[in-house]
Design a protein around this motif. Structure first.
Motif, PDB file in Angstrom:
ATOM      1  N   GLN A   2      -3.966  -1.726  -9.624  1.00 31.54           N
ATOM      2  CA  GLN A   2      -3.058  -1.071  -8.869  1.00 31.54           C
ATOM      3  C   GLN A   2      -2.749   0.260  -8.211  1.00 31.54           C
ATOM      4  OE1 GLN A   2      -0.815  -3.754  -7.289  1.00 31.54           O
ATOM      5  NE2 GLN A   2      -0.012  -2.344  -5.527  1.00 31.54           N
ATOM      6  N   GLY A   3      -2.734   1.768  -8.913  1.00 24.44           N
ATOM      7  CA  GLY A   3      -2.973   2.481  -8.911  1.00 24.44           C
ATOM      8  C   GLY A   3      -3.583   3.429  -8.108  1.00 24.44           C
ATOM      9  N   LEU A   4      -4.648   2.394  -8.402  1.00 20.17           N
ATOM     10  CA  LEU A   4      -6.447   3.235  -7.528  1.00 20.17           C
ATOM     11  C   LEU A   4      -5.849   2.674  -5.461  1.00 20.17           C
ATOM     12  CD1 LEU A   4      -9.562   2.485 -10.082  1.00 20.17           C
ATOM     13  CD2 LEU A   4      -8.706   4.813  -8.182  1.00 20.17           C
ATOM     14  N   LEU A   5      -5.491   1.390  -5.916  1.00 20.60           N
ATOM     15  CA  LEU A   5      -4.821   0.745  -4.582  1.00 20.60           C
ATOM     16  C   LEU A   5      -3.814   1.528  -3.600  1.00 20.60           C
ATOM     17  CD1 LEU A   5      -4.904  -3.255  -5.570  1.00 20.60           C
ATOM     18  CD2 LEU A   5      -6.247  -2.434  -3.494  1.00 20.60           C
ATOM     19  N   GLU A   6      -3.156   1.838  -4.672  1.00 19.65           N
ATOM     20  CA  GLU A   6      -1.585   2.928  -4.218  1.00 19.65           C
ATOM     21  C   GLU A   6      -2.245   4.147  -3.777  1.00 19.65           C
ATOM     22  OE1 GLU A   6       2.064   2.565  -6.860  1.00 19.65           O
ATOM     23  OE2 GLU A   6       1.760   0.615  -6.113  1.00 19.65           O
ATOM     24  N   ALA A   7      -3.213   4.273  -4.654  1.00 20.26           N
ATOM     25  CA  ALA A   7      -3.344   6.229  -3.988  1.00 20.26           C
ATOM     26  C   ALA A   7      -4.823   6.350  -3.009  1.00 20.26           C
ATOM     27  CB  ALA A   7      -4.175   6.575  -5.269  1.00 20.26           C
ATOM     28  N   SER A   8      -5.431   4.663  -2.729  1.00 19.54           N
ATOM     29  CA  SER A   8      -6.483   4.803  -1.526  1.00 19.54           C
ATOM     30  C   SER A   8      -5.225   4.230  -0.473  1.00 19.54           C
ATOM     31  CB  SER A   8      -7.138   3.815  -2.014  1.00 19.54           C
ATOM     32  OG  SER A   8      -7.910   4.197  -3.074  1.00 19.54           O
ATOM     33  N   PHE A   9      -4.665   3.604   0.255  1.00 19.99           N
ATOM     34  CA  PHE A   9      -4.201   3.001   1.091  1.00 19.99           C
ATOM     35  C   PHE A   9      -2.514   3.249   1.506  1.00 19.99           C
ATOM     36  CE2 PHE A   9      -7.775   0.040  -0.478  1.00 19.99           C
ATOM     37  CZ  PHE A   9      -7.985   0.043   1.297  1.00 19.99           C
ATOM     38  N   GLU A  10      -2.117   3.386   2.270  1.00 23.28           N
ATOM     39  CA  GLU A  10      -0.467   3.696   2.500  1.00 23.28           C
ATOM     40  C   GLU A  10       0.248   2.373   2.267  1.00 23.28           C
ATOM     41  OE1 GLU A  10       1.797   6.673   5.018  1.00 23.28           O
ATOM     42  OE2 GLU A  10      -0.600   6.693   4.053  1.00 23.28           O
ATOM     43  N   ARG A  11      -0.484   1.724   2.198  1.00 25.02           N
ATOM     44  CA  ARG A  11       0.658   0.937   2.417  1.00 25.02           C
ATOM     45  C   ARG A  11      -0.314  -0.993   1.512  1.00 25.02           C
ATOM     46  NH1 ARG A  11       5.100  -1.709   6.120  1.00 25.02           N
ATOM     47  NH2 ARG A  11       6.402  -3.604   4.356  1.00 25.02           N
ATOM     48  N   VAL A  12       0.362  -1.498   0.169  1.00 33.79           N
ATOM     49  CA  VAL A  12       0.021  -2.090  -0.103  1.00 33.79           C
ATOM     50  C   VAL A  12       0.818  -3.037  -0.055  1.00 33.79           C
ATOM     51  CG1 VAL A  12      -1.118  -3.042  -2.510  1.00 33.79           C
ATOM     52  CG2 VAL A  12      -1.467  -1.273  -0.795  1.00 33.79           C
ATOM     53  N   LEU A  13       0.485  -4.376  -0.016  1.00 35.37           N
ATOM     54  CA  LEU A  13       0.637  -6.089  -0.009  1.00 35.37           C
ATOM     55  C   LEU A  13       0.696  -7.010  -1.025  1.00 35.37           C
ATOM     56  CD1 LEU A  13       1.273  -6.563   4.046  1.00 35.37           C
ATOM     57  CD2 LEU A  13       3.118  -5.302   2.442  1.00 35.37           C
ATOM     58  N   ALA A  14       1.372  -7.982  -1.968  1.00 37.50           N
ATOM     59  CA  ALA A  14       0.404  -8.795  -2.482  1.00 37.50           C
ATOM     60  C   ALA A  14       1.066 -10.288  -2.191  1.00 37.50           C
ATOM     61  CB  ALA A  14       1.085  -8.138  -4.093  1.00 37.50           C
ATOM     62  N   LEU A  15       0.160 -10.895  -2.378  1.00 42.69           N
ATOM     63  CA  LEU A  15       0.105 -12.510  -2.358  1.00 42.69           C
ATOM     64  C   LEU A  15      -0.392 -13.440  -3.335  1.00 42.69           C
ATOM     65  CD1 LEU A  15       0.737 -14.443  -0.157  1.00 42.69           C
ATOM     66  CD2 LEU A  15      -1.125 -14.621   0.718  1.00 42.69           C
ATOM     67  N   PRO A  16       0.631 -13.393  -4.158  1.00 42.73           N
ATOM     68  CA  PRO A  16       0.259 -14.696  -4.796  1.00 42.73           C
ATOM     69  C   PRO A  16      -0.422 -15.732  -4.987  1.00 42.73           C
ATOM     70  CG  PRO A  16       2.178 -14.035  -5.050  1.00 42.73           C
ATOM     71  CD  PRO A  16       2.179 -13.532  -4.049  1.00 42.73           C
ATOM     72  N   VAL A  17      -1.925 -16.519  -5.404  1.00 39.68           N
ATOM     73  CA  VAL A  17      -2.611 -17.364  -4.869  1.00 39.68           C
ATOM     74  C   VAL A  17      -0.746 -18.545  -5.308  1.00 39.68           C
ATOM     75  CG1 VAL A  17      -3.971 -18.349  -5.178  1.00 39.68           C
ATOM     76  CG2 VAL A  17      -4.254 -15.824  -4.451  1.00 39.68           C
ATOM     77  N   PRO A  18      -0.640 -19.502  -4.795  1.00 36.75           N
ATOM     78  CA  PRO A  18       0.229 -20.312  -5.334  1.00 36.75           C
ATOM     79  C   PRO A  18      -0.562 -21.132  -6.156  1.00 36.75           C
ATOM     80  CG  PRO A  18       0.231 -20.344  -2.691  1.00 36.75           C
ATOM     81  CD  PRO A  18      -0.837 -19.333  -3.250  1.00 36.75           C
ATOM     82  N   GLY A  19      -0.061 -21.419  -7.374  1.00 34.65           N
ATOM     83  CA  GLY A  19      -1.069 -22.571  -8.663  1.00 34.65           C
ATOM     84  C   GLY A  19      -1.517 -22.258  -9.167  1.00 34.65           C
ATOM     85  N   ARG A  20      -1.866 -20.237  -9.098  1.00 30.16           N
ATOM     86  CA  ARG A  20      -3.110 -19.212 -10.169  1.00 30.16           C
ATOM     87  C   ARG A  20      -2.546 -18.521 -10.256  1.00 30.16           C
ATOM     88  NH1 ARG A  20      -6.267 -24.323 -10.842  1.00 30.16           N
ATOM     89  NH2 ARG A  20      -7.418 -24.833  -8.755  1.00 30.16           N
ATOM     90  N   SER A  21      -3.295 -17.720 -11.238  1.00 28.28           N
ATOM     91  CA  SER A  21      -2.868 -16.774 -11.905  1.00 28.28           C
ATOM     92  C   SER A  21      -3.227 -15.062 -11.517  1.00 28.28           C
ATOM     93  CB  SER A  21      -3.049 -16.689 -13.359  1.00 28.28           C
ATOM     94  OG  SER A  21      -4.490 -16.422 -13.085  1.00 28.28           O
ATOM     95  N   ASN A  22      -4.717 -15.565  -9.954  1.00 28.30           N
ATOM     96  CA  ASN A  22      -5.369 -14.460  -9.194  1.00 28.30           C
ATOM     97  C   ASN A  22      -3.762 -14.403  -7.959  1.00 28.30           C
ATOM     98  OD1 ASN A  22      -6.006 -16.814  -8.423  1.00 28.30           O
ATOM     99  ND2 ASN A  22      -6.941 -15.155  -6.940  1.00 28.30           N
TER     100      ASN A  22
END
Length: 276
Positions: A202-222
């Motif tokens: 998560q830290g690497l994503l936020e350092a690399s991109f101006e904005r990061v959006l998360a989308l939980p996969v319904p019914g899964r842990s990823n």
């Protein structure tokens, strides 16, 4: 073709149609439901890719549809896409069929995976808009000097979980450099119970991109992470409209996923964001 009898070492729910091994481990093609469903698995219960035998271009697994929610984040469909990790090629086949103006490049480490995808999962052996690179994904990104891509899709997993390369210090920044300004980077991420891994990625994503959006996969842990190099995205109403357009054009069930994306990331609506 090699046939293999399932054992406790290969805990699959169906018949193992094909088995092979390379330096990175087992490669199995498993048939279920009388042959109507076919999956690629790497010696564990995790399905790397799944295909309906009579609908080979359809996105069968929920996480693949979540990755394709990237299409509602930009007005224009991508003209150049990069797929990191082939699997059975579900996302590649979808892009080739439903985005006729898009050129697709794939980076896959294991040559045998490419062969299996072509033989058992209807990946085209030749296509004028498809180029497959059999090489290490990290090396490919670090050496890439060409034009950046409008869409970069990351789906690198082993039979045990997410590929270790994703946590490397230079990997996600290299993904950012390969993503065009105005493009989207979308990754299928799974951390299990490893909180340190989650914090690092998560830290690497936020350092690399101006904005990061998360989308939980319904019914899964990823979950899927969308990285936006310029931080800009359409208003919520416009995203919902684009989701309906893609549902009509490609049979892609995006409206509900888009509403989940909007709620989860608290994306504001706007009167200007609706249908035009």
């Amino acid at each position: 073709m090699r046939f293999w009898r399932p054992s406790s070492r290969f805990p699959y729910l169906g018949r193992v149609l094909f088995h092979d091994e390379d330096d990175h481990g087992p490669i199995d093609v498993v048939e279920e439901e009388g042959g109507s469903l076919r999956s690629l698995q790497f010696g564990s219960t995790a399905r790397q890719s799944t295909m309906f035998a009579d609908r080979p271009d359809e996105l069968t697994l929920e996480y693949t549809r979540c990755l394709m929610s990237a299409l509602v984040l930009r007005e224009a469909p991508p003209a150049r896409a990069l797929m990191l990790g082939l699997g059975g090629g579900s996302l590649v086949k979808f892009l080739l069929r439903h985005l006729p103006g898009c050129r697709v490049e794939v980076v896959e480490l294991r040559r045998r995976i490419v062969e299996v995808a072509q033989r058992f999962f209807a990946l085209p052996r030749a296509h004028d808009r498809l180029q497959v690179h059999v090489t290490d994904g990290r090396r490919f990104l670090l050496e890439h000097t060409g034009e950046p891509y409008d869409l970069v899709l990351l789906d690198l997993h082993t039979g045990q979980g997410m590929a270790p390369v994703v946590r490397e210090e230079d990997f996600l920044p290299a993904c950012r450099r390969a993503t065009a300004d105005g493009g989207v980077f979308s990754a299928n991420l799974w951390y299990g119970f490893d909180r340190a891994l989650k914090d690092r990625v998560q830290g690497l994503l936020e350092a690399s991109f101006e904005r990061v959006l998360a989308l939980p996969v319904p019914g899964r842990s990823n979950h899927v992470a969308h990285g936006l190099p310029d931080g800009q995205l359409p208003p919520a109403g416009r995203m919902e409209h684009l989701a309906r357009v893609w549902q009509q054009q490609a049979g892609l069930a995006l409206p509900e996923l888009t509403r989940l994306l909007i709620r989860h990331n608290r994306i504001e609506s706007s009167r200007e964001g609706g249908e035009k």
